[in-house]
Each structure stands twice: as structure tokens, then as C-alpha cells.
Design a protein around this motif. Structure first.
Motif, PDB file in Angstrom:
ATOM      1  N   LYS A   7       0.907  -1.240  -0.027  1.00  0.00           N
ATOM      2  CA  LYS A   7       0.004  -0.066   0.044  1.00  0.00           C
ATOM      3  C   LYS A   7       0.962   1.343  -0.034  1.00  0.00           C
ATOM      4  O   LYS A   7       0.604   2.378  -0.675  1.00  0.00           O
ATOM      5  N   TYR A   8       1.970   1.190   0.818  1.00  0.00           N
ATOM      6  CA  TYR A   8       2.718   2.422   1.057  1.00  0.00           C
ATOM      7  C   TYR A   8       3.510   2.729  -0.284  1.00  0.00           C
ATOM      8  O   TYR A   8       3.522   3.997  -0.629  1.00  0.00           O
ATOM      9  N   ASN A  10       2.932   1.919  -3.400  1.00  0.00           N
ATOM     10  CA  ASN A  10       1.718   2.124  -4.736  1.00  0.00           C
ATOM     11  C   ASN A  10       1.463   3.494  -4.266  1.00  0.00           C
ATOM     12  O   ASN A  10       0.968   4.171  -5.534  1.00  0.00           O
ATOM     13  N   ARG A  11       1.933   4.305  -3.367  1.00  0.00           N
ATOM     14  CA  ARG A  11       1.548   5.792  -3.534  1.00  0.00           C
ATOM     15  C   ARG A  11       2.523   6.405  -4.436  1.00  0.00           C
ATOM     16  O   ARG A  11       2.178   7.534  -4.974  1.00  0.00           O
ATOM     17  N   TYR A  12       3.560   5.873  -4.772  1.00  0.00           N
ATOM     18  CA  TYR A  12       4.739   6.591  -5.504  1.00  0.00           C
ATOM     19  C   TYR A  12       4.820   6.089  -6.894  1.00  0.00           C
ATOM     20  O   TYR A  12       5.203   6.694  -8.003  1.00  0.00           O
ATOM     21  N   LYS A  14       3.609   2.121  -9.488  1.00  0.00           N
ATOM     22  CA  LYS A  14       3.047   0.838  -9.322  1.00  0.00           C
ATOM     23  C   LYS A  14       3.902  -0.416  -9.211  1.00  0.00           C
ATOM     24  O   LYS A  14       4.721  -0.776  -9.927  1.00  0.00           O
ATOM     25  N   ASN A  76       5.167   3.964   8.617  1.00  0.00           N
ATOM     26  CA  ASN A  76       5.171   4.473   7.064  1.00  0.00           C
ATOM     27  C   ASN A  76       6.113   5.573   6.629  1.00  0.00           C
ATOM     28  O   ASN A  76       5.865   6.215   5.922  1.00  0.00           O
ATOM     29  N   ALA A 124      10.315   5.757  -6.536  1.00  0.00           N
ATOM     30  CA  ALA A 124       9.710   6.046  -5.211  1.00  0.00           C
ATOM     31  C   ALA A 124      10.619   6.945  -4.276  1.00  0.00           C
ATOM     32  O   ALA A 124      10.269   7.840  -3.593  1.00  0.00           O
ATOM     33  N   ASN A 131      10.450  14.771  -0.819  1.00  0.00           N
ATOM     34  CA  ASN A 131       9.380  15.218   0.377  1.00  0.00           C
ATOM     35  C   ASN A 131      10.334  15.465   1.495  1.00  0.00           C
ATOM     36  O   ASN A 131       9.874  16.401   2.416  1.00  0.00           O
TER      37      ASN A 131
END
Lengths: 188, 188
Positions: A7-8, A10-12, A14, A76, A124, A131
Motif C-alpha cells: 500500500k505504501y 503504491n503511493r509513489y 505501480k 510508514n 519512489a 518530500n
């Protein structure tokens, strides 16, 4: 852990289950007790840590005995002493668990291997690093603000999870104010 | 410029002439006069700038009128206000040329396009961003050192190019000391 990592990441970009499995296999899951050190001051930081559960701080004990906290991290988030991890030099900071903390820890060698096998991981970490740079920039701007009260409210607003889980005297250290003054601000 | 970009990017990954040509086509070459602004305070930073020749500073004019310099950059460095560039918010800082400065400036949209066309660029910027994080960490550690004299010597030692090209009062601002005090240190 695998599901959380899936999940984590896949924020960045695929990532599929094969990618996640490979990342998982290249790391080690480790649980640290409350107060236990992930990294001791003046030693080489051998891992990049993905926090699955828990809370840690990065800090330095100065010659005067004062503690200077440079960062907190929770679920996370990745944490490492990057200078030490990349350049294999002794870290000026320690990383310590402030709750029982479970991480996936990955060595530099394994991470390089993962970058070569999964180019999306470069994307990623390019975004994660950017960030972090933005967070650094905001923290600097916050600290330039001489008004400690504003600094505290800004911290609580932006990172509400931390202010509830971290002891007040550590928040004071992070914000570079005295615990007594923080207590006065909180009374208002 | 193309040759410089080729040499520079090949420090991080293997780029060929086709890659460099594409990057070059997605940017605009611009020359700024000494004192000219690449980015005005309180406006959106629309570009990531690769400095081909020259010197710039990133700084903020505080409400008090004081200038607070957060960064310098010279040839073969990238500079942008990352928070503003990524999140399209107004930048609290300005970026100003301190010499006649030639850059390749790339918009966010074109950079995203380049990332998708040249995945190696993700690797390059992942490493560049990590290096910037390490530089930030080192600067913070330098600033925690209360001894201004040590801070100055460390700056001169690590960044000899800057101390020769940047006016002394700007170095004082960057090191957070008064110009008078810097002048005293230099006399020794």
C-alpha cells in the motif's frame, strides 16, 4: 508487513506483488523494545529502516550532556542517518525507539541490488527524498520564526500524531525551547 | 551546455547523447544578469534550474528587513524552491543571480515527461536529492556548533569556491553571524 509495504509503495509508483516480495526478502524484520537503540551515536548506520509499527527519534547527546532531537518518525516513514548510511562514516546521531517498534531494515548493498532489479524503486525514493527535502525546508522556516508559541502550534497542527505520542520534554528539544516554556504555552 | 550536461549526468547513471538531446529540448536556456531574479519572493517557482555558469543565492527578506540566506549554488548544481516547485505554492524565498548566470530551466510538466521517457533520470535525481539531504544534515550540524569561528573555517574548507566569489556580508548571513564578527575572524 507485506500488505503495508504494498500500500505504501503504491503511493509513489505501480509495484506488484513480485516487487514487494523481492523487497521483503532483501530486508530483515526486527522489533526493538521501547528505549532500545536502532543506531548508537558514533557508529556506522548500516540500515535504512521502514517503520511498520512504533515511533523513533533521531538525536545527539552534545558534549554538554544536552539532548538535541533532529527528527521523529512513525509508521510508514523511512529513517536512517543518511550521511552515515551512504558514506559509511560514524553517525553523530543515535536512533532510538520511543515505543516498541517493528521495522523492515535493509542494508545499503541490498538496497542497491533492489534499485537495479526494480527501477520503480528509484522513482519512489526520488519522490520520498524530495518530500524529505521539503520537510527540512519547512522545519528550517519554522525555526527561523522566532516566536516559539507559533512554532509549537505549527508543530501540533502539522504533526498531530507526534504531539500525542512523544513526551513533552522531547517536543521542547525538537522545537529548541525549554520544557518549562513549553508547559507555559500549553497552559494557555 | 550539452557537453556539460552529458558529463554531469554521467556521474550518476549512463546517459547517451539521445537522452541528453531530449533533456536539452525539454528545457530553455536563459541568461540572467548579475542581481536579476530567477524567482521573486512570494511567487510560484516554475522551474528547476541547472546552473551552467554563474552563481546564485536563495534567500528571504524577513519582515524586519533582514536578509536570511539559505543556500548558494554554482556551476553543475541544480537549484529550485522545491516546496513551491512541487506543490505550486508561493515561495517564501527568492532566487537571485550574484554573477551573470546561464541556466537550463525545466518546468515541472517537462520534468515529469522526462522522468517517464528516461527512467535513469529518476536514479540521477534520487541520488542528487540524497546528496542534498546530506548537505542539509551537515549544515544543521554545523549550525548547532555554537562556535562561529569553527563554523566559518568549516565553510571555507568545504566550499572554497563560494568564499572567494560571494561577498563577505552574504557569507555572514548564511552562517548566521554579524559581518563585523566575520571581519574579526578573518583578521586572525
Amino acid at each position: 508487513m507485506k500488505n503495508q509495504l504494498y500500500k505504501y509503495l503504491n503511493r509513489y509508483a505501480k509495484f506488484d506483488n513480485v516487487d514487494i516480495e523481492l523487497i521483503y526478502k532483501n530486508g530483515v524484520i526486527q522489533t526493538y523494545d521501547n528505549k532500545e537503540f536502532l543506531l548508537e551515536q558514533n557508529s556506522v548506520c548500516k540500515y535504512k529502516y521502514f517503520i511498520s509499527k512504533g515511533l523513533v527519534r533521531q538525536y545527539k547527546v552534545e558534549d554538554s550532556g544536552n539532548e538535541n532531537i533532529s527528527a521523529f518518525a512513525i509508521e510508514n516513514w523511512w529513517i536512517t542517518n543518511l550521511d552515515s548510511f551512504i558514506n559509511e562514516t560514524n553517525s553523530l546521531n543515535a536512533i532510538q525507539a520511543l515505543e516498541e517498534t517493528t521495522v523492515l531494515q535493509i542494508t545499503k548493498e541490498n538496497l542497491e541490488h533492489l534499485y537495479s532489479k526494480i527501477p520503480k524503486l528509484e522513482r519512489a525514493f526520488r519522490i520520498i527524498s524530495e518530500n524529505m527535502l521539503i520537510a527540512f525546508q519547512r522545519k528550517n522556516e519554522l525555526h527561523m520564526n522566532k516566536n516559539s508559541e507559533k512554532r509549537y502550534y505549527n508543530f501540533v497542527e502539522k504533526l498531530p500524531n507526534f504531539s500525542q505520542r512523544v513526551p513533552q520534554y522531547m517536543i521542547a528539544s525538537y522545537l529548541n525551547i525549554t520544557p518549562e516554556y513549553l508547559s507555559e504555552i500549553r497552559k494557555k
